[in-house]
Design a protein around this motif. Structure first.
Motif, PDB file in Angstrom:
ATOM      1  N   ASP A 257     -11.854  14.516  -6.899  1.00 40.05           N
ATOM      2  CA  ASP A 257     -10.824  15.659  -7.918  1.00 40.05           C
ATOM      3  C   ASP A 257     -11.354  14.809  -9.443  1.00 40.05           C
ATOM      4  N   LEU A 258     -12.318  14.900  -9.630  1.00 37.79           N
ATOM      5  CA  LEU A 258     -12.656  13.274 -11.176  1.00 37.79           C
ATOM      6  C   LEU A 258     -12.542  14.295 -12.359  1.00 37.79           C
ATOM      7  N   GLY A 259     -11.834  15.538 -12.144  1.00 35.26           N
ATOM      8  CA  GLY A 259     -12.478  16.095 -13.327  1.00 35.26           C
ATOM      9  C   GLY A 259     -11.110  16.078 -14.991  1.00 35.26           C
ATOM     10  N   SER A 260     -11.101  14.600 -14.988  1.00 35.07           N
ATOM     11  CA  SER A 260     -10.459  14.113 -15.522  1.00 35.07           C
ATOM     12  C   SER A 260     -11.112  12.983 -16.298  1.00 35.07           C
ATOM     13  N   LEU A 261     -12.064  12.777 -15.978  1.00 35.12           N
ATOM     14  CA  LEU A 261     -12.674  11.955 -16.491  1.00 35.12           C
ATOM     15  C   LEU A 261     -14.276  12.195 -16.747  1.00 35.12           C
ATOM     16  N   HIS A 262     -14.555  11.538 -17.667  1.00 31.92           N
ATOM     17  CA  HIS A 262     -16.239  11.662 -17.916  1.00 31.92           C
ATOM     18  C   HIS A 262     -16.949  10.712 -18.753  1.00 31.92           C
ATOM     19  N   PHE A 263     -18.530  10.861 -18.909  1.00 31.25           N
ATOM     20  CA  PHE A 263     -18.960   9.542 -19.420  1.00 31.25           C
ATOM     21  C   PHE A 263     -19.525   9.890 -21.214  1.00 31.25           C
ATOM     22  N   HIS A 264     -19.559   9.183 -21.456  1.00 26.90           N
ATOM     23  CA  HIS A 264     -19.986   9.975 -23.220  1.00 26.90           C
ATOM     24  C   HIS A 264     -21.275   7.851 -23.107  1.00 26.90           C
ATOM     25  N   PRO A 265     -22.517   8.401 -23.444  1.00 25.43           N
ATOM     26  CA  PRO A 265     -23.419   7.222 -23.561  1.00 25.43           C
ATOM     27  C   PRO A 265     -23.519   6.244 -24.944  1.00 25.43           C
TER      28      PRO A 265
ATOM     29  N   SER B  38     -13.949  20.894 -11.530  1.00 22.90           N
ATOM     30  CA  SER B  38     -15.314  19.422 -11.620  1.00 22.90           C
ATOM     31  C   SER B  38     -14.421  18.991 -13.266  1.00 22.90           C
ATOM     32  N   ILE B  39     -14.616  20.211 -14.093  1.00 22.67           N
ATOM     33  CA  ILE B  39     -14.828  18.968 -15.684  1.00 22.67           C
ATOM     34  C   ILE B  39     -13.375  19.071 -16.020  1.00 22.67           C
ATOM     35  N   GLY B  40     -12.358  19.850 -16.064  1.00 23.81           N
ATOM     36  CA  GLY B  40     -10.588  19.348 -16.199  1.00 23.81           C
ATOM     37  C   GLY B  40     -10.264  20.581 -17.181  1.00 23.81           C
ATOM     38  N   ARG B  41     -10.746  21.251 -17.328  1.00 29.44           N
ATOM     39  CA  ARG B  41     -10.921  22.437 -18.396  1.00 29.44           C
ATOM     40  C   ARG B  41     -10.487  23.628 -17.949  1.00 29.44           C
ATOM     41  N   SER B  42      -9.435  24.700 -18.900  1.00 32.93           N
ATOM     42  CA  SER B  42      -9.979  25.622 -18.468  1.00 32.93           C
ATOM     43  C   SER B  42     -10.207  27.043 -19.373  1.00 32.93           C
ATOM     44  N   ASP B  43     -10.452  25.930 -20.811  1.00 28.14           N
ATOM     45  CA  ASP B  43     -10.949  27.492 -21.378  1.00 28.14           C
ATOM     46  C   ASP B  43     -12.353  27.760 -21.401  1.00 28.14           C
ATOM     47  N   PHE B  44     -12.754  28.705 -21.608  1.00 32.56           N
ATOM     48  CA  PHE B  44     -13.576  29.448 -21.381  1.00 32.56           C
ATOM     49  C   PHE B  44     -15.212  28.285 -22.242  1.00 32.56           C
ATOM     50  N   ARG B  45     -15.026  28.991 -22.921  1.00 35.31           N
ATOM     51  CA  ARG B  45     -16.050  27.897 -23.865  1.00 35.31           C
ATOM     52  C   ARG B  45     -16.670  26.718 -23.460  1.00 35.31           C
TER      53      ARG B  45
ATOM     54  N   MET C 124     -16.654   5.223 -20.472  1.00 34.39           N
ATOM     55  CA  MET C 124     -15.772   6.317 -19.753  1.00 34.39           C
ATOM     56  C   MET C 124     -14.890   6.632 -20.463  1.00 34.39           C
ATOM     57  N   VAL C 125     -14.819   7.614 -20.805  1.00 38.80           N
ATOM     58  CA  VAL C 125     -13.510   8.823 -21.256  1.00 38.80           C
ATOM     59  C   VAL C 125     -12.644   9.496 -20.845  1.00 38.80           C
ATOM     60  N   ALA C 126     -11.464   9.536 -20.261  1.00 35.44           N
ATOM     61  CA  ALA C 126     -10.257   9.985 -19.967  1.00 35.44           C
ATOM     62  C   ALA C 126      -9.727  10.509 -20.250  1.00 35.44           C
ATOM     63  N   ALA C 127      -9.541  11.961 -20.382  1.00 31.39           N
ATOM     64  CA  ALA C 127      -8.622  12.775 -20.772  1.00 31.39           C
ATOM     65  C   ALA C 127      -6.826  13.041 -19.888  1.00 31.39           C
ATOM     66  N   VAL C 128      -6.356  12.963 -21.324  1.00 29.74           N
ATOM     67  CA  VAL C 128      -5.160  12.581 -21.035  1.00 29.74           C
ATOM     68  C   VAL C 128      -4.236  13.774 -21.156  1.00 29.74           C
ATOM     69  N   THR C 129      -3.867  14.009 -20.278  1.00 34.51           N
ATOM     70  CA  THR C 129      -2.991  15.593 -20.682  1.00 34.51           C
ATOM     71  C   THR C 129      -1.561  15.329 -20.088  1.00 34.51           C
ATOM     72  N   ASP C 130      -0.953  16.922 -20.569  1.00 36.09           N
ATOM     73  CA  ASP C 130       0.738  17.103 -19.875  1.00 36.09           C
ATOM     74  C   ASP C 130       0.476  18.154 -18.747  1.00 36.09           C
ATOM     75  N   LEU C 131       2.527  18.312 -18.612  1.00 37.60           N
ATOM     76  CA  LEU C 131       2.449  18.616 -17.344  1.00 37.60           C
ATOM     77  C   LEU C 131       1.955  20.242 -17.283  1.00 37.60           C
ATOM     78  N   THR C 132       1.274  20.938 -18.964  1.00 37.54           N
ATOM     79  CA  THR C 132       0.599  22.808 -18.668  1.00 37.54           C
ATOM     80  C   THR C 132      -0.374  21.798 -18.421  1.00 37.54           C
ATOM     81  N   SER C 133      -1.476  20.708 -18.198  1.00 39.41           N
ATOM     82  CA  SER C 133      -3.024  20.381 -18.312  1.00 39.41           C
ATOM     83  C   SER C 133      -3.557  20.395 -19.574  1.00 39.41           C
ATOM     84  N   THR C 134      -2.328  21.126 -20.657  1.00 38.57           N
ATOM     85  CA  THR C 134      -2.928  20.424 -22.273  1.00 38.57           C
ATOM     86  C   THR C 134      -3.382  19.400 -22.443  1.00 38.57           C
TER      87      THR C 134
END
Length: 346
Positions: free
Chosen positions: A156-164, A84-91, A182-192
């Motif tokens: 599939d909107l894990g790449s989109l976020h919101f900041h107030p 959902s959040i489009g992240r793979s790091d456990f933190r 609306m804050v969107a994550a830009v990622t490469d082919l490895t999801s970085t």
């Protein structure tokens, strides 16, 4: 964090399994003791089922899920949050889980003092920090904004976020303001995460025709983009987030990437498994040039490239002016025959 921490979070999420599913898998529904949905990315469907009741651990535990359509696809509710959040790091995953459960972080990460050192303005690190303090868009002004533009592809909107209160300085001004974005994550082919894109929003979140929405990107953009869905043999690429999500309202199961500009669309990197690329262009000179360049690059490496052309200035114009049924008809006429039944919604 230790594995015990992950296990405890999974147990606590399992105790509220239905609430977790309603929040992060909103395109599904409850049937008996299960929550049914298309997949872990919240695609509409029924192949993935999440146990809503059961023991806290072990076989049949509450919160455990299986996707019958994908071999060996199973996990727990932490995996759902990660998608959902489009992240793979456990933190980041644990922080979102704690936010949902209203739990404090009992173990701040080592080196937190160094996190206070400002990241270089416009850098990938600055982008990552902005994304880390943003929240999922469900129920926020960012979701209101997308709906106001007629966009119904809200999965599939894990790449989109919101900041107030995202910093914004108008061109030529020395005064910095804080506005919802609306804050969107830009990622490469490895999801970085390599960058971020900000779309500052009206106070009520509702876009109105003729109102210019300020947008800016930062970080590493070349070859990368804002991604929706998993990489596969077929995908679509376009310029703006709204344009791409408009097409995805008609093609809800097709993976897509928003490159954020015509120049960057012409330079997107191709996944190794890609065999057919739909080029979602804007109807203007820059869009024409990006289309021609991208089709040439794709063809040169053996990828079939198919042009998707809007009736109006862009596909969001088409969606708002004609509605979803008209958009579906327009897309159907331009799709490869093999893809119509596989991807076309409606």
């Amino acid at each position: 964090m230790s594995r015990l921490d992950a296990g405890e979070l999974a147990i606590r999420l399992g105790r509220r399994a239905e609430a977790v599913c309603r929040n992060y898998l909103s395109n599904g529904r409850r049937e008996g003791h299960y929550w049914l949905v298309g997949d872990v990315n919240n695609t509409p469907g029924r192949s993935m089922y999440v146990r809503l009741t059961g023991p806290e651990t072990g076989k049949g535990a509450a919160g455990k899920w299986t996707d019958a359509a994908v071999p060996d696809a199973h996990g727990d509710l932490l995996d759902v949050i990660a998608a959902s959040i489009g992240r793979s790091d456990f933190r980041s995953i644990a922080a979102e889980a704690r936010r949902f459960l209203s739990l404090p972080d009992p173990d701040p990460p080592e080196g937190a003092e160094s996190d206070r050192t400002p990241a270089p303005s416009g850098s990938p690190e600055a982008a990552r920090r902005l994304l880390a303090i943003s929240q999922p868009i469900r129920g926020t002004l960012a979701e209101t904004y997308l709906r106001s533009r007629g966009i119904t592809a809200l999965h599939d909107l894990g790449s989109l976020h919101f900041h107030p209160g995202c910093y914004y300085r108008p061109e030529g001004s020395r005064v910095t303001r804080t506005l919802p974005a609306m804050v969107a994550a830009v990622t490469d082919l490895t999801s970085t995460v390599t960058g971020a894109h900000r779309t500052w929003l009206p106070a009520d979140g509702a876009w109105k025709p003729g109102i210019e929405i300020p947008r800016r990107a930062m970080g590493g953009l070349l070859g990368n983009g804002v991604r929706f869905g998993r990489l596969g043999a077929v995908m679509a690429g376009g310029e703006g987030i709204e344009t791409v999500l408009s097409v995805r309202s008609g093609l809800p199961r097709m993976p897509m990437i928003a490159a954020l500009s015509a120049a960057h669309l012409a330079a997107i990197a191709f996944p190794a498994e890609l065999r057919r690329l739909y080029v979602v262009r804007d109807r203007d000179p820059a869009g024409n040039r990006a289309r021609d360049s991208l089709i040439s690059s794709a063809t040169a490496v053996g990828i079939e490239a198919v042009d998707l052309t809007p009736r109006g200035g862009d596909f969001n114009d088409d969606l708002r002016d004609g509605g979803l049924d008209a958009l579906l008809a327009l897309l159907r006429d331009q799709l490869h025959p093999d893809d119509a039944g596989r991807f076309l919604g409606g």
